[in-house]
Design a protein around this motif. Structure first.
Motif, mmCIF file in Angstrom:
data_model
loop_
_atom_site.group_PDB
_atom_site.id
_atom_site.type_symbol
_atom_site.label_atom_id
_atom_site.label_comp_id
_atom_site.label_asym_id
_atom_site.label_seq_id
_atom_site.Cartn_x
_atom_site.Cartn_y
_atom_site.Cartn_z
ATOM 1 N N LEU A 1 -8.354 5.624 2.094
ATOM 2 C CA LEU A 1 -8.667 4.197 2.226
ATOM 3 C C LEU A 1 -7.403 3.343 2.160
ATOM 4 O O LEU A 1 -7.232 2.409 2.951
ATOM 5 N N PHE A 2 -6.515 3.661 1.224
ATOM 6 C CA PHE A 2 -5.252 2.919 1.118
ATOM 7 C C PHE A 2 -4.444 3.055 2.407
ATOM 8 O O PHE A 2 -3.808 2.105 2.870
ATOM 9 N N GLY A 3 -4.469 4.281 2.989
ATOM 10 C CA GLY A 3 -3.747 4.504 4.229
ATOM 11 C C GLY A 3 -4.299 3.670 5.369
ATOM 12 O O GLY A 3 -3.541 3.147 6.195
ATOM 13 N N ALA A 4 -5.626 3.535 5.421
ATOM 14 C CA ALA A 4 -6.251 2.727 6.473
ATOM 15 C C ALA A 4 -5.871 1.255 6.326
ATOM 16 O O ALA A 4 -5.557 0.576 7.312
ATOM 17 N N THR B 1 -11.732 12.274 -5.466
ATOM 18 C CA THR B 1 -11.748 10.824 -5.698
ATOM 19 C C THR B 1 -10.415 10.202 -5.295
ATOM 20 O O THR B 1 -10.366 9.192 -4.583
ATOM 21 N N PHE B 2 -9.329 10.844 -5.718
ATOM 22 C CA PHE B 2 -7.997 10.328 -5.389
ATOM 23 C C PHE B 2 -7.681 10.523 -3.907
ATOM 24 O O PHE B 2 -7.005 9.684 -3.300
ATOM 25 N N LEU B 3 -8.154 11.618 -3.324
ATOM 26 C CA LEU B 3 -7.938 11.853 -1.895
ATOM 27 C C LEU B 3 -8.618 10.764 -1.070
ATOM 28 O O LEU B 3 -8.055 10.254 -0.096
ATOM 29 N N TRP C 1 0.803 -1.219 0.000
ATOM 30 C CA TRP C 1 0.000 0.000 0.000
ATOM 31 C C TRP C 1 0.838 1.273 0.000
ATOM 32 O O TRP C 1 0.297 2.369 -0.183
ATOM 33 N N PHE C 2 2.137 1.154 0.207
ATOM 34 C CA PHE C 2 3.011 2.323 0.318
ATOM 35 C C PHE C 2 2.947 3.197 -0.935
ATOM 36 O O PHE C 2 2.669 4.402 -0.873
ATOM 37 N N ILE C 3 3.203 2.602 -2.094
ATOM 38 C CA ILE C 3 3.259 3.374 -3.338
ATOM 39 C C ILE C 3 1.900 3.970 -3.706
ATOM 40 O O ILE C 3 1.800 5.190 -3.916
ATOM 41 N N PRO C 4 0.816 3.156 -3.801
ATOM 42 C CA PRO C 4 -0.466 3.757 -4.186
ATOM 43 C C PRO C 4 -0.957 4.815 -3.203
ATOM 44 O O PRO C 4 -1.538 5.828 -3.618
#
Length: 264
Positions: A183-186, A176-178, A125-128
């Motif tokens: 979500l990716f961070g969670a 949308t990207f934010l 998840w780091f990169i995305p």
């Protein structure tokens, strides 16, 4: 690769400044050359990021300096695309200034350049997570300068319909990207620390930023006849919250115990 960063800054500065000079020429062929030069500057930054990735043997997304290079790249690319779509010359000038400012900050205040990644950063998840956030920030940066321009036009009693339309498109894409970044961070936090959300200072300000832009979207679609000037002000305030999340939170006393201190 970092030893070539000075060369990158000089090359991009020359290309961008020359592109802006030619863009305001009356000759159409010089304007076309301007766009080519500007596109080359974007490609040069993209190539540098790729080579930096290879030389560091890790994604160049760990430090603030590295994220500033990504931001410069995205802002320049978005400015080029927006000019092709709407033919606003000042958008190219703005994106040029922001690109040079963020490269200049990194030029004079570089961060650590080692290859080490903390264990928590060894995640899918780091990169995305970081890339979509930086892209969203670039979109919001462009939207904010349009909001400032629209606010100026509203005070001079000029029509701001064109600015409102473009701002809405940028905000919708950026939001949308934010949201994806949040979500990716969670998901990343759950994998790294066992919890989706811990109200870490960085997480809290990320959520505040997300709410700021949600307020704008809600007011815009719930109350379609709302004053454009108020919309522009909300966007500017939301961007200030974004800057607090990106930079300012690092200087808060509570950030000393943040799990995001690796980004500094």
């Amino acid at each position: 690769m970092w030893q070539y960063f000075d060369i990158l800054c000089y090359a991009v500065a020359v290309l961008i400044l020359l592109a802006n000079a030619l863009l305001y020429s009356k000759a159409s062929f010089l304007q076309k050359i301007s766009l080519v030069l500007y596109a080359i500057s974007v490609i040069v930054m993209g190539v540098f990021i790729t080579q930096l990735w290879i030389s560091l043997e890790r994604p160049p997304l760990r430090t603030l300096a590295e994220t500033r290079i990504w931001y410069s790249f995205f802002v320049a690319a978005i400015g080029w695309v927006l000019y092709l779509m709407y033919r606003y010359k000042w958008i190219v000038s703005y994106s040029s200034i922001m690109t040079l400012v963020f490269l200049g900050i990194t030029f004079f205040h570089p961060d650590t350049q080692n290859k080490t990644l903390m264990p928590a950063l060894h995640s899918v998840w780091f990169i995305p997570h970081v890339v979509v956030y930086i892209f969203a920030y670039a979109m919001f940066g462009m939207a904010t300068v349009l909001a400032v321009f629209g606010l100026y036009k509203s005070y001079t009693h000029k029509n701001t319909e064109e600015e409102v339309t473009l701002v809405n498109k940028l905000i919708n894409i950026g939001y949308t990207f934010l949201t994806l970044g949040l979500l990716f961070g969670a998901l990343w936090a759950k994998e790294a620390w066992g919890h989706y959300w811990t109200w870490d200072p960085k997480e809290t300000w990320a959520f505040i930023t997300w709410l700021g832009y949600l307020i704008y979207i809600h007011l815009r679609y719930k109350y379609k006849n709302i004053n454009d000037r108020q919309d522009f002000i909300i966007i500017i305030i939301a961007f200030i919250l974004l800057l607090m999340c990106w930079f300012g939170v690092n200087y808060l006393p509570t950030a000393a115990n943040s799990v995001h201190t690796y980004s500094g």
